[in-house]
Scaffold this active site. Structure first.
Site, mmCIF file in Angstrom:
data_model
loop_
_atom_site.group_PDB
_atom_site.id
_atom_site.type_symbol
_atom_site.label_atom_id
_atom_site.label_comp_id
_atom_site.label_asym_id
_atom_site.label_seq_id
_atom_site.Cartn_x
_atom_site.Cartn_y
_atom_site.Cartn_z
ATOM 1 N N HIS A 126 15.419 63.950 21.010
ATOM 2 C CA HIS A 126 15.370 64.395 19.619
ATOM 3 C C HIS A 126 14.406 65.574 19.457
ATOM 4 C CE1 HIS A 126 17.379 60.577 18.952
ATOM 5 N NE2 HIS A 126 17.599 60.919 17.688
ATOM 6 N N ASP A 130 5.913 61.714 25.624
ATOM 7 C CA ASP A 130 7.343 62.059 25.630
ATOM 8 C C ASP A 130 7.614 63.259 24.727
ATOM 9 O OD1 ASP A 130 7.455 59.758 27.103
ATOM 10 O OD2 ASP A 130 8.261 58.530 25.480
ATOM 11 N N HIS A 169 9.072 56.753 20.614
ATOM 12 C CA HIS A 169 8.659 57.427 21.844
ATOM 13 C C HIS A 169 7.146 57.422 21.933
ATOM 14 C CE1 HIS A 169 12.310 59.198 23.634
ATOM 15 N NE2 HIS A 169 12.770 59.290 22.390
#
Length: 370
Positions: free
Chosen positions: A152, A199, A195
């Site tokens: 994302h 990340d 996350h």
């Protein structure tokens, strides 16, 4: 586009694999994280992140539609997106991180006893669901284990960078808006505890660096040409796509009527090219047929010449046989004459008076038989 479709499909398959080997939450609790440990979990934050990404995608599609050099920047977008997500496939497989939040219901999938073909068939079906849903939770996709690094964040950062790069510098309000949406999207990812902070950080760093490296080399052909061997090895798509792009791509735009007229002209040109290619194909077929007929005619001509030469040779042999036959006939007639005639055969006038036969014109075999 084909490159992106292939990479996203591979990514979906890898996401299914890493989900099936996600660590047990009871044995491996969430890792310590500076942000997650100090920010409470917000349940609706991840949906807000995907809505923010959808808005950035809408802005990017508008920019892409009106940009004059839309195909150049579109292939750059595909090349960079495919490369980043391909790298993400390796990082997801190398190390399986523990689930970042206890609110996530992540367990490995257990398949009933079946052969490997059946198990992989189910995995491919799940991969198709992820791929068709673009990996978005608002479309019903829920995955675990795909943490390093955040897909994302990659999407948000790429969209932000492409919008700011290919719009006029005077649209600074738009640029501020896209940067704010990018940062808020990252915040929503962390607030949802989907996350780890590492990340998101790694995803932003890798995406931004690849974007800057790619555009620095493509905008300075001297750099790419002077170090072409290394560029071909580390950036093969860059060497292929940007070989004929000289300098910075200008931010020029076209109105709707211009786009429609260009589209109409391109369609007419396409139809004309198709017709021309069809006529060329027919002409090529006729040419091949003519060449085949010409080859057949040449072969027939050579055969005729050979036959004529053989007839001439046969005529020469027949003529030689006739001369030999005449000489034999003449010799046989001389043997049949009496000796007194042989003695006077050379006396002048005898042959003329009919005393001796005239051998200057030997009689034919027919006369001899008579």
């Amino acid at each position: 586009m084909g490159y992106v479709f292939l990479v996203t499909w591979v990514t979906a398959v890898v996401m299914v694999i890493v989900h099936d080997k996600v660590p047990d939450m009871k044995k491996y609790p969430p890792l310590p994280d500076l942000f997650l440990d100090n920010v409470p979990h917000i349940p609706w934050a991840f949906d807000m992140c995907e809505i923010t990404g959808s808005l950035l995608m809408a802005i990017w599609l508008v920019v892409l539609f009106f940009h004059k050099h839309r195909f150049i920047i579109l292939r750059r977008f595909f090349a960079l997106a495919g490369t980043v997500f391909l790298l993400r496939c390796f990082t997801m497989l190398i190390t399986s991180l523990s689930v970042p939040g206890s609110h996530l219901k992540c367990e490995p999938r257990f398949y009933p006893p079946a052969d490997d073909l059946t198990v992989w068939g189910r995995r491919l079906r799940q991969a198709y669901d992820i791929w068709s849903g673009a990996g978005m939770s608002v479309r019903g996709v829920r995955t675990c284990g795909d943490y390093m690094f955040s897909g994302h964040t990659v999407a948000l950062t790429l969209l932000n960078f492409f919008i700011t790069e290919y719009t006029s510098r005077s649209l600074y309000l738009l640029h501020i808006l896209t940067w704010v949406m990018n940062m808020f999207g990252i915040f929503f990812i962390l607030a949802a505890h989907e996350h780890y902070s590492i990340d998101v950080f790694i995803a932003f760093y890798i995406t931004s660096r690849l974007f800057l490296y790619y555009h620095t080399l493509s905008n300075n052909q001297a750099l790419m040409q002077n170090d072409s061997s290394r560029t071909r090895i580390w950036f093969p798509l860059l060497s292929f796509f940007e070989s004929e792009v000289d300098g910075i791509v200008p931010n020029e735009y076209e109105g709707p009527m211009t786009i429609l007229n260009n589209l109409k002209r391109n369609l007419v040109q396409l139809v004309s090219d198709v017709k021309t290619s069809s006529m060329a194909k027919v002409a090529g077929t006729k040419l091949q047929e003519g060449a085949a007929m010409g080859e057949y005619s040449v072969v027939k001509l050579v055969d005729g010449i050979k036959r004529n030469l053989s007839l001439i040779e046969e005529y020469k042999n027949s003529r030689q046989r006739l001369v030999t036959l005449d000489k034999n006939v003449q010799a046989s007639m001389l043997e049949e004459l009496p000796d007194n005639e042989l003695r006077h055969r050379n006396i002048p006038g005898l042959a003329a008076e009919g005393v001796l036969p005239d051998f200057r014109e030997p009689p034919s075999p027919v006369k001899k038989r008579i």
